[in-house]
Design a protein around this motif. Structure first.
Motif, PDB file in Angstrom:
ATOM      1  N   GLU A 468       4.908  20.780  11.386  1.00  0.00           N
ATOM      2  CA  GLU A 468       5.273  20.793   9.968  1.00  0.00           C
ATOM      3  C   GLU A 468       4.834  19.484   9.330  1.00  0.00           C
ATOM      4  N   ARG A 469       3.928  19.592   8.396  1.00  0.00           N
ATOM      5  CA  ARG A 469       3.501  18.442   7.613  1.00  0.00           C
ATOM      6  C   ARG A 469       2.929  17.331   8.490  1.00  0.00           C
ATOM      7  N   HIS A 470       2.954  16.102   7.933  1.00  0.00           N
ATOM      8  CA  HIS A 470       2.376  14.966   8.626  1.00  0.00           C
ATOM      9  C   HIS A 470       3.015  13.698   8.084  1.00  0.00           C
ATOM     10  N   LYS A 471       2.769  12.594   8.759  1.00  0.00           N
ATOM     11  CA  LYS A 471       3.168  11.263   8.307  1.00  0.00           C
ATOM     12  C   LYS A 471       1.926  10.385   8.279  1.00  0.00           C
ATOM     13  N   SER A 472       1.993   9.327   7.458  1.00  0.00           N
ATOM     14  CA  SER A 472       0.796   8.526   7.262  1.00  0.00           C
ATOM     15  C   SER A 472       1.048   7.047   7.513  1.00  0.00           C
ATOM     16  N   VAL A 473      -0.028   6.382   7.929  1.00  0.00           N
ATOM     17  CA  VAL A 473      -0.094   4.928   8.011  1.00  0.00           C
ATOM     18  C   VAL A 473      -1.267   4.519   7.125  1.00  0.00           C
ATOM     19  N   VAL A 474      -1.025   3.636   6.160  1.00  0.00           N
ATOM     20  CA  VAL A 474      -2.035   3.339   5.150  1.00  0.00           C
ATOM     21  C   VAL A 474      -2.407   1.861   5.167  1.00  0.00           C
ATOM     22  N   ARG A 475      -3.560   1.578   4.590  1.00  0.00           N
ATOM     23  CA  ARG A 475      -3.952   0.204   4.288  1.00  0.00           C
ATOM     24  C   ARG A 475      -3.552  -0.063   2.838  1.00  0.00           C
ATOM     25  N   PRO A 476      -2.470  -0.799   2.616  1.00  0.00           N
ATOM     26  CA  PRO A 476      -1.875  -0.875   1.268  1.00  0.00           C
ATOM     27  C   PRO A 476      -2.791  -1.448   0.198  1.00  0.00           C
ATOM     28  N   GLU A 477      -3.757  -2.289   0.576  1.00  0.00           N
ATOM     29  CA  GLU A 477      -4.658  -2.840  -0.441  1.00  0.00           C
ATOM     30  C   GLU A 477      -5.682  -1.824  -0.916  1.00  0.00           C
ATOM     31  N   LEU A 478      -5.755  -0.652  -0.239  1.00  0.00           N
ATOM     32  CA  LEU A 478      -6.723   0.380  -0.617  1.00  0.00           C
ATOM     33  C   LEU A 478      -6.083   1.543  -1.368  1.00  0.00           C
ATOM     34  N   LEU A 479      -4.828   1.408  -1.753  1.00  0.00           N
ATOM     35  CA  LEU A 479      -4.155   2.487  -2.475  1.00  0.00           C
ATOM     36  C   LEU A 479      -4.635   2.548  -3.918  1.00  0.00           C
ATOM     37  N   HIS A 480      -4.594   3.748  -4.485  1.00  0.00           N
ATOM     38  CA  HIS A 480      -5.001   3.957  -5.868  1.00  0.00           C
ATOM     39  C   HIS A 480      -4.087   3.174  -6.810  1.00  0.00           C
ATOM     40  N   ALA A 481      -4.609   2.827  -7.978  1.00  0.00           N
ATOM     41  CA  ALA A 481      -3.852   2.023  -8.940  1.00  0.00           C
ATOM     42  C   ALA A 481      -2.555   2.691  -9.370  1.00  0.00           C
ATOM     43  N   THR A 482      -2.487   4.025  -9.330  1.00  0.00           N
ATOM     44  CA  THR A 482      -1.265   4.737  -9.709  1.00  0.00           C
ATOM     45  C   THR A 482      -0.172   4.620  -8.654  1.00  0.00           C
ATOM     46  N   LEU A 483      -0.535   4.242  -7.415  1.00  0.00           N
ATOM     47  CA  LEU A 483       0.386   4.250  -6.271  1.00  0.00           C
ATOM     48  C   LEU A 483       0.965   5.643  -6.033  1.00  0.00           C
ATOM     49  N   LEU A 484       0.222   6.656  -6.435  1.00  0.00           N
ATOM     50  CA  LEU A 484       0.662   8.039  -6.327  1.00  0.00           C
ATOM     51  C   LEU A 484       0.855   8.420  -4.867  1.00  0.00           C
ATOM     52  N   ASN A 485       2.018   9.004  -4.568  1.00  0.00           N
ATOM     53  CA  ASN A 485       2.289   9.462  -3.204  1.00  0.00           C
ATOM     54  C   ASN A 485       3.196  10.675  -3.231  1.00  0.00           C
ATOM     55  N   ALA A 486       3.149  11.414  -2.128  1.00  0.00           N
ATOM     56  CA  ALA A 486       4.010  12.579  -1.942  1.00  0.00           C
ATOM     57  C   ALA A 486       4.944  12.340  -0.760  1.00  0.00           C
ATOM     58  N   VAL A 487       5.375  11.073  -0.570  1.00  0.00           N
ATOM     59  CA  VAL A 487       6.200  10.617   0.543  1.00  0.00           C
ATOM     60  C   VAL A 487       5.394  10.612   1.836  1.00  0.00           C
ATOM     61  N   HIS A 488       4.736  11.737   2.144  1.00  0.00           N
ATOM     62  CA  HIS A 488       4.023  11.866   3.413  1.00  0.00           C
ATOM     63  C   HIS A 488       2.643  11.214   3.386  1.00  0.00           C
ATOM     64  N   HIS A 489       2.068  11.023   2.213  1.00  0.00           N
ATOM     65  CA  HIS A 489       0.752  10.407   2.123  1.00  0.00           C
ATOM     66  C   HIS A 489       0.533   9.849   0.721  1.00  0.00           C
ATOM     67  N   PHE A 490      -0.499   9.000   0.586  1.00  0.00           N
ATOM     68  CA  PHE A 490      -0.814   8.334  -0.677  1.00  0.00           C
ATOM     69  C   PHE A 490      -2.189   8.752  -1.178  1.00  0.00           C
ATOM     70  N   LYS A 491      -2.386   8.566  -2.471  1.00  0.00           N
ATOM     71  CA  LYS A 491      -3.716   8.698  -3.069  1.00  0.00           C
ATOM     72  C   LYS A 491      -4.446   7.375  -2.867  1.00  0.00           C
ATOM     73  N   LEU A 492      -5.702   7.450  -2.393  1.00  0.00           N
ATOM     74  CA  LEU A 492      -6.492   6.260  -2.114  1.00  0.00           C
ATOM     75  C   LEU A 492      -7.441   5.934  -3.254  1.00  0.00           C
ATOM     76  N   ARG A 493      -7.905   4.702  -3.265  1.00  0.00           N
ATOM     77  CA  ARG A 493      -8.917   4.315  -4.233  1.00  0.00           C
ATOM     78  C   ARG A 493     -10.191   5.119  -4.018  1.00  0.00           C
ATOM     79  N   ASP A 494     -10.973   5.235  -5.075  1.00  0.00           N
ATOM     80  CA  ASP A 494     -12.242   5.950  -4.976  1.00  0.00           C
ATOM     81  C   ASP A 494     -13.127   5.311  -3.911  1.00  0.00           C
TER      82      ASP A 494
END
Length: 554
Positions: A468-494
Motif C-alpha cells: 500500500e502506497r510508499h514512503k519517500s526520502v528526499v534531497r530537501p534542496e531539490l524540492l519545488h518552490a511550492t513545497l507541494l507534498n502528499a505526505v508520502h512524496h514531494f514535488k521536485l524542481r524541474d
C-alpha cells in the motif's frame, strides 16, 4: 556707596536666582514632555494613515502590561514572577481548544497559570487553569492551550498567574472589558506560520495559511496572491508592504520580500505576514488580507551544521500521543544510519518530551518542534523541509509505526549498521535523482488482543499481501518552490525525478492495524489535512480507512 549697591545686588541675586532656575527647569521639562507626547501620538496607530492616504479609526487591544497585581499574580507564589509581563501576540480558535501565542518563554512549573475568559453580556471574568504550555519557535516563545470559551464568552482570552486563589470568578471590571476588543480568527481562515527561506543570493517568505481553498496536490496560480508585511496587526491601520507571490500550493504561498527587508534580512524577524487573493487582471482588485498570527521566523544560525558539513541522512515525522512507539522507532533507525531527527508534535499530552530527553542523553540528536495546528500534516512537512535543508543531504518522511526493512537474500538478513544511510549515499551526487521511494506493506493485529512488551517489530507478523502506497526520502534542496507534498512524496524542481527502489532491496513495514486499543488511539484523530477521520462517513474507499470497520466505533 558703590560697594553697598554691589553688595545688595549680590544678595538680590542669591535670593531670586534659585527661583528663576527652578522656573526654567519646570518649563524645560514641560516642553520636553509635550514634545514626547506629540511624538508618541503621531507614531502610534491611534492616528492610522495607510499607504493610500485614507484615515481609518480603529479599536486596538493594548499590548502594554496593564494588569493589576490581582490579575498578574503579583501577590507571591512559586514561579509567579514570569507572568508579570505576559504579552499574548496571537490567538486561534481551533475546533476543540484555543491556542494562545505568547511572546515570552514560560518555564516549568506552569500549573499556576490561568486562562481568563470575558463574559461580554454580564461583564464578568472567569478563570480556568490552562490545558498545557509548550515551547514555540525554538524556545523563544510559548504556546498556551486553553479550553474553549463558555457560551456568551469572548474568544479573546488572556492569561494571569495564580496567586492564592485557584479557579474562580473575578468581579466586574469595566476597564478590563475595554481591553477585550480584538477579533480572534477561527482555524478555517487564518495565516498561522511564516518562515524566511534564504538560498544564497535569493530569499523569500514562505507563508502557511488556512482558507485559501486551493485544490489538494495541485500547484496553484501564484498570480492570484499577494503577501502583506506589517509591524502590527493588519486591523490596526499600520503601514503595510505588499509583494507578489511567486509560488502557491495547498496551504503554502511563497512571496518576494519587500526591498527594505531584502537588503537587511535580520529585519524580517517577527514581522507579521498575511496573504490575500487578488484579481491580477484588474488593477487594485482583491480581497482583504486573511487574519494572521504569523510572524516571520528565521532559522537560527546556531542550528545549522555548516562547520562539519551536512548530515547525510535525517528523518522527520509528525505524531500525536505516540510516545510508546518513539523509543523503538528511533533506536532501530539510528542503527540503520539516521543521524538527525525532527519530531513535529501535534498537541500530544503523553510522555513524548520525556522519551526524547532520555534519548538525547544518549546522543540521538533529536529536536522536538511543537506544531499546534490540527489537520496540517502536509504543511508541517513543508515547514520541516525548510528547517532541515540547511542540515541534511537526505530527509526521510515516515511515521513512528513505519520501519525500513531490508529483505532476506538467499535466506540471510543482509542489513547491518548504517545500511539505509549507505543506500541513499549512492545517489547523493546524482544529477537527476531528487527522491527515493520505497513501497509499504501494512501489518495487521496478528491475532493479538493486547500489545507485547517486545515492540511492534516483534509483536506483529502478519501483513497484507499487496503493498500500500510508499514512503519517500528526499534531497530537501531539490524540492519545488511550492513545497507541494502528499505526505508520502514531494514535488521536485524541474529537471529532477524520483526513483522507485526495488522491493527486493528495501521495503517499509507499516504496522498500521494494531490491536484494537492502539488502533483506536491512532485513528482517533488524523493529522493529515486531506485524510478523513475514521468515524466520519466520507471517502470510505480510501486506503487510509480500516478494512471492514466502516465508520462506526466498537
Amino acid at each position: 556707596m558703590d560697594s553697598e549697591q554691589r553688595r545688595r545686588r549680590k544678595q538680590h541675586g542669591r535670593i531670586y536666582r534659585p527661583a528663576c532656575a527652578k522656573l526654567f527647569l519646570v518649563r524645560s521639562v514641560t516642553l520636553c514632555l509635550s514634545f514626547l507626547v506629540f511624538l508618541l501620538f503621531i507614531s502610534s496607530d491611534r492616528l492610522p494613515i495607510r499607504r493610500d492616504g485614507s484615515f481609518r479609526p480603529v479599536l486596538r487591544t493594548s499590548t502594554m502590561s496593564l494588569w493589576p497585581a490581582f490579575l498578574t499574580g503579583g501577590g507571591g507564589g512559586t514561579g509567579i514572577s514570569q507572568y508579570q509581563n505576559l504579552v499574548v501576540e496571537g490567538r486561534v480558535l481551533l475546533p476543540d481548544h484555543l491556542v494562545l501565542i505568547v511572546s515570552n518563554k514560560l518555564t516549568p512549573p506552569t500549573d499556576n497559570l490561568d486562562c481568563v475568559y470575558y463574559d461580554n453580556m454580564l461583564e464578568r471574568v472567569v478563570l480556568k487553569p490552562v490545558i498545557s504550555v509548550d515551547e514555540y519557535h525554538h524556545q523563544s516563545k510559548s504556546i498556551v492551550r486553553c479550553h474553549l470559551p463558555p457560551l456568551n464568552f469572548s474568544a479573546s482570552v488572556n492569561l494571569r498567574g495564580r496567586g492564592r486563589s485557584g479557579d474562580g470568578v473575578v468581579e466586574r471590571r469595566e476597564w478590563l472589558l475595554r481591553l477585550n476588543q480584538s477579533v480572534v480568527p477561527s482555524w478555517d481562515k487564518v495565516v498561522y506560520e511564516a518562515v524566511l527561506d534564504s538560498n544564497g543570493d535569493t530569499s523569500s517568505a514562505v507563508v502557511f495559511a488556512k482558507g485559501l481553498n486551493l485544490r489538494p496536490h495541485r500547484e496553484a496560480d501564484a498570480r492570484k496572491f499577494r503577501c502583506h508585511f506589517s509591524l502590527t496587526n493588519f486591523d490596526q491601520g499600520s503601514f503595510v508592504f505588499k509583494t507578489r507571490a511567486i509560488a502557491a500550493a495547498q496551504e503554502v504561498v511563497r512571496c518576494l520580500l519587500p526591498p527594505s527587508i531584502l537588503n537587511n534580512l535580520d529585519k524580517a524577524k517577527d514581522i507579521r505576514v498575511s496573504v490575500s487573493h487578488v484579481d491580477y487582471k484588474v488593477e487594485g482588485a482583491g480581497n482583504a488580507p486573511l487574519p494572521s498570527v504569523a510572524k516571520v521566523q528565521i532559522i537560527n544560525s546556531h542550528e545549522l551544521k555548516s562547520s562539519t558539513g551536512k548530515y547525510e541522512l535525517c528523518a522527520c515525522t509528525m505524531l500525536w500521543n505516540q510516545a510508546s512507539f518513539l523509543r523503538e522507532w528511533i533506536i532501530y533507525h539510528a542503527w540503520l544510519g539516521i543521524e538527525r531527527w525532527f519530531i513535529y508534535d501535534n498537541n500530544s499530552d503523553d510522555e513524548a518530551q520525556e522519551v526524547i530527553d532520555e534519548l538525547n542523553l544518549h546522543k540521538y540528536n533529536i529536536t522536538r518542534h511543537a506544531w499546534p495546528w490540527v489537520k496540517a500534516q502536509e504543511a508541517g512537512f513543508s515547514h520541516c523541509a525548510l528547517r532541515a535543508k540547511h542540515e541534511c543531504r537526505w530527509l526521510g518522511f515516515f511515521d513512528v509505526d513505519e520501519f525500513f526493512y531490508f529483505p532476506l537474500r538467499r535466506g540471510r538478513y543482509t542489513a547491518g549498521p548504517d545500511s539505509l544511510r549507505a543506500l541513499v549515499m549512492k545517489y547523493s551526487d546524482s544529477p537527476i535523482i531528487g527522491e527515493l521511494r520505497t513501497v509499504c506493506h501494512s501489518y495487521g493485529p496478528s491475532g493479538l488482543t493486547s500489545p507485547l512488551s517486545q515492540g511492534v517489530t516483534v509483536s506483529y507478523t502478519c501483513r497484507l499481501e499487496a503493498p500500500e502506497r510508499h514512503k519517500s526520502v528526499v534531497r530537501p534542496e531539490l524540492l519545488h518552490a511550492t513545497l507541494l507534498n502528499a505526505v508520502h512524496h514531494f514535488k521536485l524542481r524541474d529537471g529532477y525525478k524520483y526513483l522507485n527502489l526495488r522491493e527486493s532491496k528495501v521495503v517499509v513495514n507499516h504496522y498500521k492495524y494494531q490491536v484494537w486499543d492502539s488502533f483506536q488511539a491512532k485513528f482517533f484523530r488524523r493529522v493529515s489535512t486531506y485524510v478523513t477521520d475514521w468515524k466520519e462517513d466520507q471517502n470510505t474507499g480510501s486506503r487510509d480507512r480500516a478494512p471492514g470497520l466502516g465508520n462506526g466505533g466498537h
